[in-house]
Design a protein around this motif. Structure first.
Motif, PDB file in Angstrom:
ATOM      1  N   LEU A 124     -75.156  53.494 -40.043  1.00 44.02           N
ATOM      2  CA  LEU A 124     -74.346  52.536 -39.294  1.00 44.02           C
ATOM      3  C   LEU A 124     -73.341  53.226 -38.370  1.00 44.02           C
ATOM      4  O   LEU A 124     -72.546  52.542 -37.706  1.00 44.02           O
ATOM      5  CB  LEU A 124     -73.589  51.617 -40.264  1.00 44.02           C
ATOM      6  N   ASP A 125     -73.385  54.553 -38.322  1.00 45.09           N
ATOM      7  CA  ASP A 125     -72.369  55.289 -37.562  1.00 45.09           C
ATOM      8  C   ASP A 125     -72.347  54.905 -36.082  1.00 45.09           C
ATOM      9  O   ASP A 125     -71.280  54.737 -35.484  1.00 45.09           O
ATOM     10  CB  ASP A 125     -72.611  56.801 -37.688  1.00 45.09           C
ATOM     11  N   GLN A 126     -73.535  54.771 -35.492  1.00 43.63           N
ATOM     12  CA  GLN A 126     -73.610  54.560 -34.043  1.00 43.63           C
ATOM     13  C   GLN A 126     -73.821  53.096 -33.662  1.00 43.63           C
ATOM     14  O   GLN A 126     -74.081  52.791 -32.502  1.00 43.63           O
ATOM     15  CB  GLN A 126     -74.765  55.398 -33.462  1.00 43.63           C
ATOM     16  N   VAL A 127     -73.729  52.187 -34.632  1.00 39.74           N
ATOM     17  CA  VAL A 127     -73.949  50.767 -34.349  1.00 39.74           C
ATOM     18  C   VAL A 127     -72.688  50.184 -33.702  1.00 39.74           C
ATOM     19  O   VAL A 127     -71.579  50.395 -34.205  1.00 39.74           O
ATOM     20  CB  VAL A 127     -74.285  50.001 -35.640  1.00 39.74           C
ATOM     21  N   PRO A 128     -72.841  49.445 -32.589  1.00 39.54           N
ATOM     22  CA  PRO A 128     -71.671  48.801 -31.968  1.00 39.54           C
ATOM     23  C   PRO A 128     -70.969  47.865 -32.946  1.00 39.54           C
ATOM     24  O   PRO A 128     -71.606  47.255 -33.815  1.00 39.54           O
ATOM     25  CB  PRO A 128     -72.281  48.032 -30.790  1.00 39.54           C
ATOM     26  N   THR A 129     -69.669  47.722 -32.766  1.00 43.12           N
ATOM     27  CA  THR A 129     -68.870  46.925 -33.700  1.00 43.12           C
ATOM     28  C   THR A 129     -69.380  45.494 -33.819  1.00 43.12           C
ATOM     29  O   THR A 129     -69.438  44.920 -34.915  1.00 43.12           O
ATOM     30  CB  THR A 129     -67.401  46.901 -33.239  1.00 43.12           C
ATOM     31  N   GLY A 130     -69.779  44.905 -32.714  1.00 42.16           N
ATOM     32  CA  GLY A 130     -70.246  43.522 -32.739  1.00 42.16           C
ATOM     33  C   GLY A 130     -71.552  43.333 -33.467  1.00 42.16           C
ATOM     34  O   GLY A 130     -71.913  42.197 -33.818  1.00 42.16           O
ATOM     35  N   GLU A 131     -72.302  44.408 -33.720  1.00 44.33           N
ATOM     36  CA  GLU A 131     -73.605  44.310 -34.381  1.00 44.33           C
ATOM     37  C   GLU A 131     -73.572  44.852 -35.810  1.00 44.33           C
ATOM     38  O   GLU A 131     -74.610  44.924 -36.473  1.00 44.33           O
ATOM     39  CB  GLU A 131     -74.651  45.081 -33.570  1.00 44.33           C
ATOM     40  N   LEU A 132     -72.382  45.231 -36.279  1.00 42.71           N
ATOM     41  CA  LEU A 132     -72.282  45.865 -37.589  1.00 42.71           C
ATOM     42  C   LEU A 132     -72.717  44.939 -38.725  1.00 42.71           C
ATOM     43  O   LEU A 132     -73.412  45.357 -39.649  1.00 42.71           O
ATOM     44  CB  LEU A 132     -70.851  46.343 -37.838  1.00 42.71           C
ATOM     45  N   ILE A 133     -72.287  43.672 -38.668  1.00 42.40           N
ATOM     46  CA  ILE A 133     -72.610  42.749 -39.762  1.00 42.40           C
ATOM     47  C   ILE A 133     -74.118  42.566 -39.879  1.00 42.40           C
ATOM     48  O   ILE A 133     -74.697  42.653 -40.974  1.00 42.40           O
ATOM     49  CB  ILE A 133     -71.912  41.398 -39.540  1.00 42.40           C
ATOM     50  N   GLU A 134     -74.788  42.312 -38.752  1.00 47.44           N
ATOM     51  CA  GLU A 134     -76.241  42.120 -38.776  1.00 47.44           C
ATOM     52  C   GLU A 134     -76.941  43.385 -39.237  1.00 47.44           C
ATOM     53  O   GLU A 134     -77.884  43.330 -40.043  1.00 47.44           O
ATOM     54  CB  GLU A 134     -76.733  41.721 -37.384  1.00 47.44           C
ATOM     55  N   ALA A 135     -76.479  44.548 -38.751  1.00 48.11           N
ATOM     56  CA  ALA A 135     -77.100  45.808 -39.153  1.00 48.11           C
ATOM     57  C   ALA A 135     -76.899  46.070 -40.641  1.00 48.11           C
ATOM     58  O   ALA A 135     -77.806  46.541 -41.334  1.00 48.11           O
ATOM     59  CB  ALA A 135     -76.524  46.960 -38.332  1.00 48.11           C
ATOM     60  N   ALA A 136     -75.691  45.743 -41.151  1.00 49.94           N
ATOM     61  CA  ALA A 136     -75.419  45.943 -42.571  1.00 49.94           C
ATOM     62  C   ALA A 136     -76.281  45.012 -43.425  1.00 49.94           C
ATOM     63  O   ALA A 136     -76.771  45.409 -44.495  1.00 49.94           O
ATOM     64  CB  ALA A 136     -73.942  45.700 -42.859  1.00 49.94           C
ATOM     65  N   GLU A 137     -76.486  43.759 -42.978  1.00 50.95           N
ATOM     66  CA  GLU A 137     -77.336  42.831 -43.723  1.00 50.95           C
ATOM     67  C   GLU A 137     -78.772  43.330 -43.761  1.00 50.95           C
ATOM     68  O   GLU A 137     -79.440  43.269 -44.809  1.00 50.95           O
ATOM     69  CB  GLU A 137     -77.274  41.449 -43.080  1.00 50.95           C
ATOM     70  N   ASN A 138     -79.273  43.819 -42.628  1.00 50.74           N
ATOM     71  CA  ASN A 138     -80.641  44.335 -42.589  1.00 50.74           C
ATOM     72  C   ASN A 138     -80.788  45.568 -43.476  1.00 50.74           C
ATOM     73  O   ASN A 138     -81.801  45.751 -44.156  1.00 50.74           O
ATOM     74  CB  ASN A 138     -81.032  44.683 -41.149  1.00 50.74           C
ATOM     75  N   LYS A 139     -79.752  46.417 -43.482  1.00 52.50           N
ATOM     76  CA  LYS A 139     -79.791  47.601 -44.325  1.00 52.50           C
ATOM     77  C   LYS A 139     -79.788  47.208 -45.806  1.00 52.50           C
ATOM     78  O   LYS A 139     -80.487  47.811 -46.627  1.00 52.50           O
ATOM     79  CB  LYS A 139     -78.607  48.512 -44.013  1.00 52.50           C
ATOM     80  N   GLY A 140     -78.992  46.175 -46.126  1.00 52.36           N
ATOM     81  CA  GLY A 140     -78.962  45.698 -47.507  1.00 52.36           C
ATOM     82  C   GLY A 140     -80.312  45.156 -47.958  1.00 52.36           C
ATOM     83  O   GLY A 140     -80.738  45.379 -49.093  1.00 52.36           O
ATOM     84  N   LYS A 141     -81.014  44.450 -47.066  1.00 53.67           N
ATOM     85  CA  LYS A 141     -82.350  43.951 -47.405  1.00 53.67           C
ATOM     86  C   LYS A 141     -83.313  45.100 -47.663  1.00 53.67           C
ATOM     87  O   LYS A 141     -84.135  45.053 -48.585  1.00 53.67           O
ATOM     88  CB  LYS A 141     -82.873  43.069 -46.264  1.00 53.67           C
ATOM     89  N   LEU A 142     -83.209  46.138 -46.844  1.00 56.86           N
ATOM     90  CA  LEU A 142     -84.088  47.285 -47.010  1.00 56.86           C
ATOM     91  C   LEU A 142     -83.774  48.030 -48.311  1.00 56.86           C
ATOM     92  O   LEU A 142     -84.683  48.523 -48.990  1.00 56.86           O
ATOM     93  CB  LEU A 142     -83.951  48.229 -45.817  1.00 56.86           C
TER      94      LEU A 142
END
Length: 329
Positions: free
Chosen positions: A274-292
């Motif tokens: 998640l280091d390079q993920v834009p702030t506005g996309e962090l929640i969606e990226a974190a949810e997808n990572k949690g699913k994985l």
């Protein structure tokens, strides 16, 4: 498919794709190598032709091992004097489950060998460790349960049925050891190919654990039906047999499960940081990572996986605690 992985310079592809000889080669149920190019229909036809050319299907082989196991289990029970029909039937079911487990593990072994060159002496070390643990725990039965009132808690039929269950699980032990080798090093290929490999190996291990869980349940059942006739047995032998079988399965499964989770964790850290993920996309990226993480089983522990796969483990633990409380009183 996992077969799409890039060649590993340390393990030439030609060697990895070579079919096994002997029994493994005769019943190699892994997906056959396909010619490049022609599309799904041609590939499916090629696979069907290859399977037909082998003569035996996976169902035929599983049926054979189940029948052989059931006959051996029933034969062991029949040699007991007397031999109640309930005991014979449950022993036959144990034999059938052991035969099915043997065939299932053998076919999964052939599949894993297509993914990686397996160092066989390491697999033998894993299997010998399991055999030593199982043999030692079975041998220790009279010492653990005691010998009150001349009760013999380790009979010839008990040893024979235990050996039948152990033999049935040996191919799964070998396959789990091979899977541990596959995921001990970084997986080659693209991120998608690596993820596909990790998911398939995890499903494979979960299926083997469920298969072994049935054996654990039937080992307890066959000891329960052996009470009350022939050589007198302590009732504690039923609980102890479940503990032994569960511990043996844990010895097979725990090292592989831990290594597989570790490889999945390293995969996530490398490809889904998640280091390079834009702030506005962090929640969606974190949810997808949690699913994985859930798909890869990173939210579980080894004991949790064992409890889910071994349907009898929770009652065994509860019964063991109850026995310990009674002993304290």
């Amino acid at each position: 498919m996992i077969q799409q992985r890039q060649p590993d310079p340390h393990h030439p592809a030609t060697e990895a794709a070579t079919r096994s000889g002997g029994l493994i080669g005769a019943f190699d149920y892994g997906e056959p190598a396909r010619p490049a190019g022609s599309g799904d229909v041609v590939a499916a036809a090629y696979e069907a032709e290859a399977r037909e050319g082998r003569g035996w299907s996976i169902g035929d082989f599983r049926l054979l091992t189940m029948l052989v196991g059931a006959l051996i289990g029933a034969g062991i029970a029949w040699t007991s004097k007397p031999h109640p029909m309930t005991f014979v039937v449950v022993a036959a079911l144990l034999g059938a489950a052991a035969g099915e487990s043997f065939g299932f593990g053998l076919s999964r072994w052939a599949e894993v060998r297509r993914l990686h060159v397996i160092v066989r002496w390491r697999v033998w070390v894993s299997m010998l460790t399991v055999l030593a643990v199982a043999g030692g725990l079975v041998w220790a039965t009279p010492f653990v349960l005691g010998n009150k009132g001349g009760v013999d808690n380790l009979t010839d039929r008990g040893i024979a049925l235990s050996a039948l269950a152990i033999i049935g699980g040996m191919t799964s032990a070998a396959t789990l050891g091979a899977v541990k080798q596959v995921v001990a090093d970084p997986l080659p290929g693209t991120p998608g190919q690596q993820l596909d490999a990790l998911l398939r190996l995890r499903r494979m291990c979960s299926r083997m654990l469920s298969q072994l869980g049935i054996l654990v349940l039937l080992v307890m059942a066959v000891n329960a039906t052996a009470l009350g006739f022939g050589a007198e047995l302590d009732k504690g032998v039923v609980l102890y047999s479940g503990v032994v079988a569960s511990f043996v399965v844990g010895t097979m499964f725990a090292p592989t499960a831990a290594t597989l989770r570790r490889r999945g964790q390293l995969y996530l850290e490398r490809h889904f940081s998640l280091d390079q993920v834009p702030t506005g996309e962090l929640i969606e990226a974190a949810e997808n990572k949690g699913k994985l993480e859930k798909l890869l089983g990173l939210d579980q522990t080894t004991f949790g996986e064992l409890k889910a796969g071994l349907v009898v483990l929770s009652p065994v633990v509860a019964g063991l605690i109850a026995v310990m409380i009674q002993e304290v009183k």
